[in-house]
Design a protein around this motif. Sequence first.
Motif, PDB file in Angstrom:
ATOM      1  N   PHE A   1       0.829  -1.198   0.000  1.00 47.86           N
ATOM      2  CA  PHE A   1       0.000   0.000   0.000  1.00 47.86           C
ATOM      3  C   PHE A   1       0.867   1.253   0.000  1.00 47.86           C
ATOM      4  O   PHE A   1       0.494   2.273  -0.564  1.00 47.86           O
ATOM      5  N   SER A   2       2.029   1.190   0.626  1.00 48.10           N
ATOM      6  CA  SER A   2       2.994   2.304   0.620  1.00 48.10           C
ATOM      7  C   SER A   2       4.391   1.707   0.519  1.00 48.10           C
ATOM      8  O   SER A   2       4.816   0.959   1.410  1.00 48.10           O
ATOM      9  N   THR A   3       5.097   2.033  -0.565  1.00 48.69           N
ATOM     10  CA  THR A   3       6.451   1.494  -0.753  1.00 48.69           C
ATOM     11  C   THR A   3       7.515   2.367  -0.107  1.00 48.69           C
ATOM     12  O   THR A   3       8.674   1.968  -0.022  1.00 48.69           O
TER      13      THR A   3
ATOM     14  N   GLY B   1      -3.839   7.063   0.712  1.00 49.04           N
ATOM     15  CA  GLY B   1      -4.795   6.003   0.450  1.00 49.04           C
ATOM     16  C   GLY B   1      -4.992   5.029   1.603  1.00 49.04           C
ATOM     17  O   GLY B   1      -6.140   4.738   1.998  1.00 49.04           O
ATOM     18  N   PRO B   2      -3.917   4.490   2.192  1.00 48.27           N
ATOM     19  CA  PRO B   2      -4.086   3.540   3.299  1.00 48.27           C
ATOM     20  C   PRO B   2      -4.809   4.152   4.495  1.00 48.27           C
ATOM     21  O   PRO B   2      -5.630   3.480   5.143  1.00 48.27           O
ATOM     22  N   HIS B   3      -4.539   5.429   4.809  1.00 49.27           N
ATOM     23  CA  HIS B   3      -5.195   6.082   5.935  1.00 49.27           C
ATOM     24  C   HIS B   3      -6.708   6.145   5.714  1.00 49.27           C
ATOM     25  O   HIS B   3      -7.493   5.904   6.651  1.00 49.27           O
TER      26      HIS B   3
ATOM     27  N   LYS C   1       1.828   1.420  11.438  1.00 46.83           N
ATOM     28  CA  LYS C   1       2.691   1.198  10.265  1.00 46.83           C
ATOM     29  C   LYS C   1       2.387   2.213   9.172  1.00 46.83           C
ATOM     30  O   LYS C   1       3.309   2.742   8.530  1.00 46.83           O
ATOM     31  N   ALA C   2       1.105   2.497   8.947  1.00 44.72           N
ATOM     32  CA  ALA C   2       0.735   3.472   7.921  1.00 44.72           C
ATOM     33  C   ALA C   2       1.292   4.848   8.235  1.00 44.72           C
ATOM     34  O   ALA C   2       1.795   5.552   7.348  1.00 44.72           O
ATOM     35  N   GLU C   3       1.233   5.256   9.502  1.00 45.03           N
ATOM     36  CA  GLU C   3       1.768   6.561   9.903  1.00 45.03           C
ATOM     37  C   GLU C   3       3.277   6.614   9.727  1.00 45.03           C
ATOM     38  O   GLU C   3       3.827   7.610   9.249  1.00 45.03           O
ATOM     39  N   LYS C   4       3.962   5.538  10.111  1.00 43.40           N
ATOM     40  CA  LYS C   4       5.424   5.507   9.977  1.00 43.40           C
ATOM     41  C   LYS C   4       5.847   5.521   8.518  1.00 43.40           C
ATOM     42  O   LYS C   4       6.784   6.244   8.136  1.00 43.40           O
ATOM     43  N   ASP C   5       5.157   4.721   7.693  1.00 41.94           N
ATOM     44  CA  ASP C   5       5.487   4.695   6.269  1.00 41.94           C
ATOM     45  C   ASP C   5       5.306   6.076   5.641  1.00 41.94           C
ATOM     46  O   ASP C   5       6.105   6.508   4.803  1.00 41.94           O
ATOM     47  N   PHE C   6       4.245   6.770   6.049  1.00 40.38           N
ATOM     48  CA  PHE C   6       3.961   8.089   5.486  1.00 40.38           C
ATOM     49  C   PHE C   6       5.055   9.091   5.884  1.00 40.38           C
ATOM     50  O   PHE C   6       5.550   9.855   5.038  1.00 40.38           O
ATOM     51  N   ALA C   7       5.445   9.089   7.159  1.00 41.61           N
ATOM     52  CA  ALA C   7       6.472  10.030   7.625  1.00 41.61           C
ATOM     53  C   ALA C   7       7.815   9.753   6.951  1.00 41.61           C
ATOM     54  O   ALA C   7       8.520  10.688   6.538  1.00 41.61           O
ATOM     55  N   ASP C   8       8.172   8.467   6.838  1.00 41.46           N
ATOM     56  CA  ASP C   8       9.449   8.116   6.193  1.00 41.46           C
ATOM     57  C   ASP C   8       9.437   8.518   4.717  1.00 41.46           C
ATOM     58  O   ASP C   8      10.433   9.048   4.200  1.00 41.46           O
ATOM     59  N   ALA C   9       8.313   8.285   4.061  1.00 39.02           N
ATOM     60  CA  ALA C   9       8.225   8.617   2.637  1.00 39.02           C
ATOM     61  C   ALA C   9       8.317  10.114   2.406  1.00 39.02           C
ATOM     62  O   ALA C   9       8.917  10.576   1.433  1.00 39.02           O
ATOM     63  N   ARG C  10       7.728  10.901   3.297  1.00 40.26           N
ATOM     64  CA  ARG C  10       7.783  12.352   3.141  1.00 40.26           C
ATOM     65  C   ARG C  10       9.216  12.858   3.267  1.00 40.26           C
ATOM     66  O   ARG C  10       9.657  13.715   2.489  1.00 40.26           O
ATOM     67  N   ARG C  11       9.962  12.326   4.240  1.00 44.83           N
ATOM     68  CA  ARG C  11      11.369  12.735   4.378  1.00 44.83           C
ATOM     69  C   ARG C  11      12.180  12.301   3.161  1.00 44.83           C
ATOM     70  O   ARG C  11      13.004  13.073   2.645  1.00 44.83           O
ATOM     71  N   ASN C  12      11.941  11.076   2.704  1.00 48.16           N
ATOM     72  CA  ASN C  12      12.687  10.577   1.542  1.00 48.16           C
ATOM     73  C   ASN C  12      12.384  11.394   0.296  1.00 48.16           C
ATOM     74  O   ASN C  12      13.278  11.652  -0.525  1.00 48.16           O
TER      75      ASN C  12
END
Length: 367
Positions: free
Chosen positions: A39-41, A48-50, A102-113
Amino acid sequence: MKKFRSGDIAVINAANISRQEAQALIDVEPAAVVNVAEFSTGAIPNYGPHMLLDAQVLLLENVGEDFIAGFRDGKKARITEQGEIFAGDNLLAHGTQVERAKAEKDFADARRNLVDRMEAYFGNSIEFIHSEGPLLIDGLGIPESGAEMKGRKVVVVSPSEDHRTQIKGLRNFIREYEPVIVGVDAGADSLVALGYTPDLIVGNPEDIDTDTLRSGARVILPADPDGTAEGLERIQDLGIGAMTFPAATDSATDLALLLADYHGAEMIVQVGDSLDLDDIFAAEPNATPAAMLTRLKAGNRLVDSSAIINLYTVKSGSSSTWLWAILGILVALAAIVLIIGMGGDGTFTDNLIDTWNNIATTVQGWF
């Protein structure tokens, strides 16, 4: 979606599912969404996942491509707390359940990346402008071959997953406007295979069939800034004349677009190798700074082939087609009746009766 009922399990293959895709699923009220991909790479921050979790939908991801071949649409299945998918007693796949944390962590990591990646991307864009400013501004180094493009439509065909289908969809456009056709790399081979002769070929000759190179098209070789060009020896061995195009980009598509723009093409229709902002955000291999700047240089003259194909596609429903056919038959019958009824010496009714009797007598004579 038309077959979907509230409470069904939706099976999708959508990495980095967007808000629009998530909303389409929420509208049909699934009990669970099983995603072949993630859902989030981590490539982009996606909501979407949220949205699906807010709608109390169970999310299971990374079940793998094999799952597509293993399940049957419309059959009953169940999902366990361990992320296993069963059809009866048969284990179909095993995935990972997506929780809120997990969705929140994936989102925060993706934004920084994404921020880090964009800083590097636009830094590389500045470097390309620094080295290739004269090329982008004044066309320095662009070959003179291609002067016939001025004021004409140009079709640039680059290899992609469905570029042959796109070429077929452009057949009416090509027939009507007779554009200048530019084959890029293996895209030139596809043009010849489909019965077209490219006017120009831009690419490494090592990746292009000999018959295509000898089709009569002028060949332009991408070259390094120092003039070194791969495939030059093959061109010389074949006895084919060619020109080089030195630039800091190794993309033959970029060079073909710059060539068409410099020579004053009225419209540049691009087949394959398209680029949009989502590709840049996701760091797709084709989304280089050179590709972005090249397309900005072409500006509003650059059109994706899908837009042209849509203009030449006539959509009609089968029911309306039948109605028009029936109406045409009725009109024809009415016209025949009028001609017969008013074409004789008697009354309208007598003329119809006489004609019918004559037809009946003739048919009896045949048997």
